[in-house]
Design a protein around this motif. Structure first.
Motif, short mmCIF file in Angstrom:
data_model
loop_
_atom_site.label_atom_id
_atom_site.label_comp_id
_atom_site.label_asym_id
_atom_site.label_seq_id
_atom_site.Cartn_x
_atom_site.Cartn_y
_atom_site.Cartn_z
N THR A 1 58.46 23.98 22.06
CA THR A 1 59.65 24.24 21.24
C THR A 1 59.20 24.85 19.91
O THR A 1 58.00 24.88 19.59
CB THR A 1 60.41 22.93 20.94
OG1 THR A 1 59.54 22.06 20.20
CG2 THR A 1 60.88 22.25 22.21
N LYS A 2 60.16 25.29 19.13
CA LYS A 2 59.86 25.83 17.81
C LYS A 2 59.12 24.79 16.96
O LYS A 2 58.13 25.09 16.32
CB LYS A 2 61.14 26.29 17.11
CG LYS A 2 60.87 26.92 15.77
CD LYS A 2 62.16 27.42 15.13
CE LYS A 2 61.89 28.03 13.77
NZ LYS A 2 63.12 28.53 13.15
N SER A 3 59.61 23.54 17.00
CA SER A 3 58.94 22.49 16.21
C SER A 3 57.56 22.20 16.76
O SER A 3 56.64 21.87 16.01
CB SER A 3 59.80 21.23 16.14
OG SER A 3 59.98 20.67 17.42
N GLY A 4 57.38 22.34 18.07
CA GLY A 4 56.05 22.15 18.66
C GLY A 4 55.09 23.24 18.22
O GLY A 4 53.91 22.97 17.91
N LEU A 5 55.57 24.47 18.18
CA LEU A 5 54.74 25.58 17.73
C LEU A 5 54.37 25.43 16.26
O LEU A 5 53.22 25.67 15.86
CB LEU A 5 55.44 26.92 17.96
CG LEU A 5 55.69 27.28 19.43
CD1 LEU A 5 56.53 28.54 19.52
CD2 LEU A 5 54.38 27.44 20.18
N LEU A 6 55.34 24.99 15.46
CA LEU A 6 55.06 24.78 14.03
C LEU A 6 54.03 23.65 13.83
O LEU A 6 53.12 23.78 13.02
CB LEU A 6 56.35 24.46 13.28
CG LEU A 6 57.32 25.62 13.11
CD1 LEU A 6 58.65 25.13 12.53
CD2 LEU A 6 56.72 26.70 12.22
N ALA A 7 54.18 22.57 14.59
CA ALA A 7 53.23 21.47 14.49
C ALA A 7 51.85 21.91 14.96
O ALA A 7 50.83 21.55 14.36
CB ALA A 7 53.72 20.28 15.33
N HIS A 8 51.81 22.69 16.00
CA HIS A 8 50.54 23.17 16.57
C HIS A 8 49.81 24.09 15.60
O HIS A 8 48.59 24.08 15.52
CB HIS A 8 50.82 23.91 17.88
CG HIS A 8 49.60 24.42 18.56
ND1 HIS A 8 49.21 25.74 18.49
CD2 HIS A 8 48.68 23.80 19.34
CE1 HIS A 8 48.11 25.91 19.19
NE2 HIS A 8 47.77 24.75 19.72
N ASN A 9 50.55 24.88 14.85
CA ASN A 9 49.95 25.86 13.94
C ASN A 9 49.77 25.36 12.51
O ASN A 9 49.39 26.13 11.64
CB ASN A 9 50.76 27.15 13.95
CG ASN A 9 50.63 27.85 15.27
OD1 ASN A 9 49.54 28.03 15.78
ND2 ASN A 9 51.75 28.24 15.87
N ILE B 1 56.72 12.29 9.61
CA ILE B 1 55.52 13.07 9.86
C ILE B 1 54.92 12.59 11.17
O ILE B 1 54.65 11.41 11.35
CB ILE B 1 54.50 12.93 8.71
CG1 ILE B 1 55.11 13.47 7.42
CG2 ILE B 1 53.21 13.64 9.05
CD1 ILE B 1 54.28 13.25 6.20
N LEU B 2 54.75 13.53 12.09
CA LEU B 2 54.21 13.19 13.41
C LEU B 2 52.76 13.64 13.50
O LEU B 2 52.43 14.78 13.19
CB LEU B 2 55.05 13.86 14.50
CG LEU B 2 56.52 13.49 14.52
CD1 LEU B 2 57.26 14.31 15.57
CD2 LEU B 2 56.70 12.01 14.79
N PHE B 3 51.92 12.75 13.93
CA PHE B 3 50.50 13.01 14.10
C PHE B 3 50.26 13.66 15.46
O PHE B 3 50.85 13.25 16.45
CB PHE B 3 49.72 11.70 13.98
CG PHE B 3 48.27 11.84 14.28
CD1 PHE B 3 47.41 12.40 13.35
CD2 PHE B 3 47.76 11.41 15.49
CE1 PHE B 3 46.06 12.54 13.64
CE2 PHE B 3 46.41 11.54 15.77
CZ PHE B 3 45.56 12.11 14.85
#
Length: 90
Positions: free
Chosen positions: A81-89, A5-7
């Motif tokens: 990236t896709k993972s960045g967008l998911l983390a952002h949202n 899990i990334l904060f």
């Protein structure tokens, strides 16, 4: 396999908010209003988390070993990236 899990910091969130489309460093810096000394460490952090791509042109992603944010950030383009967008949202 253990899931990490990334904060996300407020600064990381603010930068990712601007990277839904390919964005050159100069435009990102102007839009977000931060000096390079503040922006570059945040870009480095979110890159290491896999949340952005760093690109030499709008179409060409740079390999990890060729990235030098401290000396060449103003030559790069950035994209979430896709993972960045998911983390952002999340």
């Amino acid at each position: 396999m253990e899931r990490q899990i990334l904060f996300m910091t407020d600064e990381e969130f603010d930068v990712l908010d601007e990277l839904y489309f390919v964005t050159p460093f100069g435009v990102l810096r102007e839009t977000i209003g931060w000096a390079p000394a503040k922006l570059i460490p945040v870009l480095d952090s979110i890159y290491r988390k896999g949340w952005i791509k760093i690109m030499k042109t709008i179409d060409d992603e740079l390999p990890e070993g060729q990235i030098d944010l401290n000396n060449h950030a103003d030559e790069y383009f950035f994209l979430a990236t896709k993972s960045g967008l998911l983390a952002h949202n999340s």
